[in-house]
Scaffold this motif. Sequence first.
Motif, PDB file in Angstrom:
ATOM      1  N   LEU A  49       0.829  -1.206   0.000  1.00  0.00           N
ATOM      2  CA  LEU A  49       0.000   0.000   0.000  1.00  0.00           C
ATOM      3  C   LEU A  49       0.862   1.255   0.000  1.00  0.00           C
ATOM      4  O   LEU A  49       0.601   2.212  -0.738  1.00  0.00           O
ATOM      5  CB  LEU A  49      -0.925  -0.007   1.227  1.00  0.00           C
ATOM      6  N   ALA A  50       1.914   1.257   0.820  1.00  0.00           N
ATOM      7  CA  ALA A  50       2.806   2.424   0.893  1.00  0.00           C
ATOM      8  C   ALA A  50       3.554   2.617  -0.422  1.00  0.00           C
ATOM      9  O   ALA A  50       3.750   3.744  -0.881  1.00  0.00           O
ATOM     10  CB  ALA A  50       3.791   2.258   2.045  1.00  0.00           C
ATOM     11  N   TRP A  51       3.958   1.516  -1.054  1.00  0.00           N
ATOM     12  CA  TRP A  51       4.715   1.592  -2.312  1.00  0.00           C
ATOM     13  C   TRP A  51       3.873   2.243  -3.400  1.00  0.00           C
ATOM     14  O   TRP A  51       4.327   3.149  -4.102  1.00  0.00           O
ATOM     15  CB  TRP A  51       5.150   0.184  -2.733  1.00  0.00           C
ATOM     16  N   TRP A  52       2.649   1.782  -3.558  1.00  0.00           N
ATOM     17  CA  TRP A  52       1.799   2.338  -4.592  1.00  0.00           C
ATOM     18  C   TRP A  52       1.355   3.763  -4.263  1.00  0.00           C
ATOM     19  O   TRP A  52       1.268   4.624  -5.147  1.00  0.00           O
ATOM     20  CB  TRP A  52       0.572   1.437  -4.828  1.00  0.00           C
ATOM     21  N   SER A  53       1.076   4.043  -3.004  1.00  0.00           N
ATOM     22  CA  SER A  53       0.697   5.404  -2.615  1.00  0.00           C
ATOM     23  C   SER A  53       1.838   6.379  -2.915  1.00  0.00           C
ATOM     24  O   SER A  53       1.631   7.469  -3.474  1.00  0.00           O
ATOM     25  CB  SER A  53       0.340   5.454  -1.127  1.00  0.00           C
ATOM     26  N   HIS A  54       3.045   5.963  -2.552  1.00  0.00           N
ATOM     27  CA  HIS A  54       4.226   6.804  -2.787  1.00  0.00           C
ATOM     28  C   HIS A  54       4.446   6.997  -4.292  1.00  0.00           C
ATOM     29  O   HIS A  54       4.726   8.125  -4.743  1.00  0.00           O
ATOM     30  CB  HIS A  54       5.446   6.129  -2.155  1.00  0.00           C
ATOM     31  N   SER A  55       4.300   5.946  -5.059  1.00  0.00           N
ATOM     32  CA  SER A  55       4.529   6.018  -6.505  1.00  0.00           C
ATOM     33  C   SER A  55       3.499   6.913  -7.191  1.00  0.00           C
ATOM     34  O   SER A  55       3.851   7.766  -8.016  1.00  0.00           O
ATOM     35  CB  SER A  55       4.487   4.617  -7.112  1.00  0.00           C
ATOM     36  N   LEU A  56       2.231   6.711  -6.849  1.00  0.00           N
ATOM     37  CA  LEU A  56       1.180   7.510  -7.474  1.00  0.00           C
ATOM     38  C   LEU A  56       1.318   8.992  -7.119  1.00  0.00           C
ATOM     39  O   LEU A  56       1.101   9.875  -7.963  1.00  0.00           O
ATOM     40  CB  LEU A  56      -0.199   6.993  -7.051  1.00  0.00           C
ATOM     41  N   LEU A  57       1.701   9.270  -5.865  1.00  0.00           N
ATOM     42  CA  LEU A  57       1.901  10.663  -5.459  1.00  0.00           C
ATOM     43  C   LEU A  57       3.077  11.271  -6.223  1.00  0.00           C
ATOM     44  O   LEU A  57       3.026  12.432  -6.654  1.00  0.00           O
ATOM     45  CB  LEU A  57       2.147  10.733  -3.947  1.00  0.00           C
ATOM     46  N   ALA A  58       4.136  10.482  -6.409  1.00  0.00           N
ATOM     47  CA  ALA A  58       5.294  10.964  -7.160  1.00  0.00           C
ATOM     48  C   ALA A  58       4.924  11.246  -8.615  1.00  0.00           C
ATOM     49  O   ALA A  58       5.336  12.261  -9.194  1.00  0.00           O
ATOM     50  CB  ALA A  58       6.430   9.946  -7.091  1.00  0.00           C
ATOM     51  N   PHE A  59       4.119  10.357  -9.229  1.00  0.00           N
ATOM     52  CA  PHE A  59       3.693  10.582 -10.611  1.00  0.00           C
ATOM     53  C   PHE A  59       2.830  11.830 -10.729  1.00  0.00           C
ATOM     54  O   PHE A  59       2.963  12.600 -11.694  1.00  0.00           O
ATOM     55  CB  PHE A  59       2.920   9.363 -11.129  1.00  0.00           C
ATOM     56  N   PHE A  60       1.943  12.019  -9.757  1.00  0.00           N
ATOM     57  CA  PHE A  60       1.127  13.238  -9.757  1.00  0.00           C
ATOM     58  C   PHE A  60       2.018  14.471  -9.714  1.00  0.00           C
ATOM     59  O   PHE A  60       1.824  15.423 -10.473  1.00  0.00           O
ATOM     60  CB  PHE A  60       0.170  13.236  -8.568  1.00  0.00           C
ATOM     61  N   PHE A  61       3.014  14.462  -8.822  1.00  0.00           N
ATOM     62  CA  PHE A  61       3.880  15.626  -8.670  1.00  0.00           C
ATOM     63  C   PHE A  61       4.653  15.896  -9.955  1.00  0.00           C
ATOM     64  O   PHE A  61       4.763  17.052 -10.400  1.00  0.00           O
ATOM     65  CB  PHE A  61       4.842  15.422  -7.508  1.00  0.00           C
ATOM     66  N   ILE A  62       5.184  14.846 -10.569  1.00  0.00           N
ATOM     67  CA  ILE A  62       5.944  15.013 -11.810  1.00  0.00           C
ATOM     68  C   ILE A  62       5.072  15.638 -12.891  1.00  0.00           C
ATOM     69  O   ILE A  62       5.483  16.583 -13.584  1.00  0.00           O
ATOM     70  CB  ILE A  62       6.495  13.652 -12.277  1.00  0.00           C
ATOM     71  N   ALA A  63       3.859  15.103 -13.051  1.00  0.00           N
ATOM     72  CA  ALA A  63       2.966  15.618 -14.082  1.00  0.00           C
ATOM     73  C   ALA A  63       2.494  17.028 -13.780  1.00  0.00           C
ATOM     74  O   ALA A  63       2.211  17.815 -14.697  1.00  0.00           O
ATOM     75  CB  ALA A  63       1.768  14.683 -14.226  1.00  0.00           C
ATOM     76  N   TRP A  64       2.426  17.385 -12.518  1.00  0.00           N
ATOM     77  CA  TRP A  64       1.878  18.678 -12.079  1.00  0.00           C
ATOM     78  C   TRP A  64       2.882  19.817 -12.218  1.00  0.00           C
ATOM     79  O   TRP A  64       2.511  20.995 -12.260  1.00  0.00           O
ATOM     80  CB  TRP A  64       1.420  18.522 -10.622  1.00  0.00           C
ATOM     81  N   ILE A  65       4.165  19.489 -12.289  1.00  0.00           N
ATOM     82  CA  ILE A  65       5.237  20.492 -12.232  1.00  0.00           C
ATOM     83  C   ILE A  65       5.018  21.681 -13.175  1.00  0.00           C
ATOM     84  O   ILE A  65       5.108  22.840 -12.750  1.00  0.00           O
ATOM     85  CB  ILE A  65       6.614  19.831 -12.486  1.00  0.00           C
TER      86      ILE A  65
END
Length: 725
Positions: free
Chosen positions: A238-254
């Motif tokens: 759960l932590a792995w996917w939560s961390h990954s999805l949040l990171a992808f959101f941040f990258i796309a949001w930049i």
Amino acid sequence: MNTIAQTRETYWGITSVEYAVFYLLAAIAVIVLAYGVYQRFARYAEGDDDSFARVDDLQNRILNASKIVLSNEKQFNRDLYGGLMHSFIMWGFLTLLIATLIIMADEYAAQKIFQMTFWEGDFYLAYSFIVDAMGLLFVVGLGMAIYRRYWVRNHRLWDRHTSAEDDVFIWTLFALGIGGFLLEGLRIYSAGMPDHEIVSFVGYGLALGFNGIGLATLGTEQAGLNGAGLNVENLHWLAWWSHSLLAFFFIAWIPYAKPFHMLSSFANVVTRDEKAGQRLPNVPSDLDATNAESIDDFTWKEILDQDACTKCGRCSSVCPAKASDRPLDPRNVILDLKSYREDLDAGGEEQPIIADGGTSVINAETMESCMACMACMDACPVEIEHLKSFTRLNRQMTDQGDVAPSMQDVFQNVMQNGNTFGDSPRNRADWSEDLEFDVTDAREEKVDYLWYVGDFPSYDERNKQVARSLATILKEADVSFGILFDDEKFDGNDIRRVGEELLYVELAGHHVETWEDCEFDKIVCTDPHSYNTFKNEYPEVNFDEFADDPMMPFDYDEQWNEDGEIDVYHWTQAVEELVADGKLDLTGTELDYTVTYHDPCHLGRYNDEYEAPRELIKATGCTLDEMPRNRSNSFCCGGGGGGLWMDFEEEPKPSEERIREALEDTDAGSGVEKFVVACPMCMTMYEDGRKTGGYEDEIEVVDVAELIVEAIGKADEAQVEVAAD
């Protein structure tokens, strides 16, 4: 320890399908990022060309910008807490980014291409320790930011442009930092807490905590926990996917919100003009090109300035106009322009950029409040050139006729009589008639120093005393100097910053044409405003574009002083040289005053001259007690940018606040006897502030020149009693 064991599985607990989904999402995030960055830079390409070279010598520009950005030197300016906070966040973020790239390099280059791995043994141990240490600094820095923003509620950070994107930005980064450590701790605990993982000291500490509370694993039997599926493996997934999805959101949001400053700020520092503020762009013959009739009139660099703003509020916190409750906030002007541009790009309606009343992006009264002191630019950590955009707005305002009546009177005086007072040009040198010697006419005789006296020392009674003092000093030093008498006109510096470019060109053309007929070695100026415009701006004017214009009263068609062969001095610099060369003897002088000194904006922040006036003050024997805000942090007198000729309802006036500071916040406090200036405009503003603030009996305002003539025993020759009005 077994060297082979000193590594870890990269995608532990992730199935092959999840692996594929992970990289699909990663590719989408990167594509969205790339498209957003492309859109941003495509928008810059739509902006007007900038008049200054911005990408010349690109290699050195990038190297210098990297030094500024990586050292965080601008963040530490006047704010140790903010400097440490930003350093922790930036260096932590960069380290975590590099760490991720290292994993990618090992996974796809080393293993798949070269059939080997470097991510093991000593390298892995060093990697793990550094990542944990810098990741911890990252989280600490974000904690400092959260504390300052939400607990202390630092006034700089809260304004009408503060929005949800600021909250999302800081909390997303914080969640990424905390989530990364949580993920690491779960992995280490699930792996049985190998001894070598102790180098990941934060994650190992969390693993000890999980062990202490008895967190279940798939191999343990703990009623109620495993049955509910609450075990370390599931939590790790759960932590792995939560961390990954949040990171992808941040990258796309930049590219679409505040995180873009990570790119735009660096680009802004790379393309900065090192003389920004000192000089304004060359005046083209088509003056409409300099206006702000629409957002498309702004150059690509001015648009980049808008995107580089991080809303930190450092410019606002040092702005003397804002401190005096004038309707100017430098940050809001930049962000208002940005918001309007983005709204237009999204299909919004056009409106006037600046107007006196009515619906407009910027109100005329806002720009009238600007003192052109450059404090905002000096404080900006990302090198935003506020003054360049502000002057563009002022040009538009002047072109529309939305200028205060008092400024219109000044324009009229300069056009008709060549000075801001509206007095006759024939009276310009009347201040010299009471001297015991004749002042040379530089139009008729060769001189070492061509002295540009300036408007206020020529026409204002208080500043005439300063002019006589300086003339006495130069005479005592036995140097040849001369003035232009009625051929001297207003220098144009301040009316240019109010937006009157055409009149500025007329004045500049008149002066350089007059100077061409004179023989001299150096130009010496009484006023720092004159000094700045002669040194930094007259050489930028392309007179050839105007030489054939029948409206222009000059035939000069060259680039004046393009190579800097003519030295331009403020008088304190020239006199300091005379003292150093032994031509003016100040040894043994003891005036025995306790004084404080005010740094003029155009001498200090504009031209980095802080020491010459101080050395002269100390040479007179005075005890110099520094103001708390001194040198580059000096507080404007309020007279720049046309402020000298405008009336504002402000409390307190900048001049009153500055004198209060001298009497209450210096080490000597009320023991300060003299408030020393080196600028005629400052003299005028502080004499007024001394009266309106009720300080007439507490402190005296004097110029450095007046201290020197007293020190050399020539005060009686220089000063003439001025009758009270």
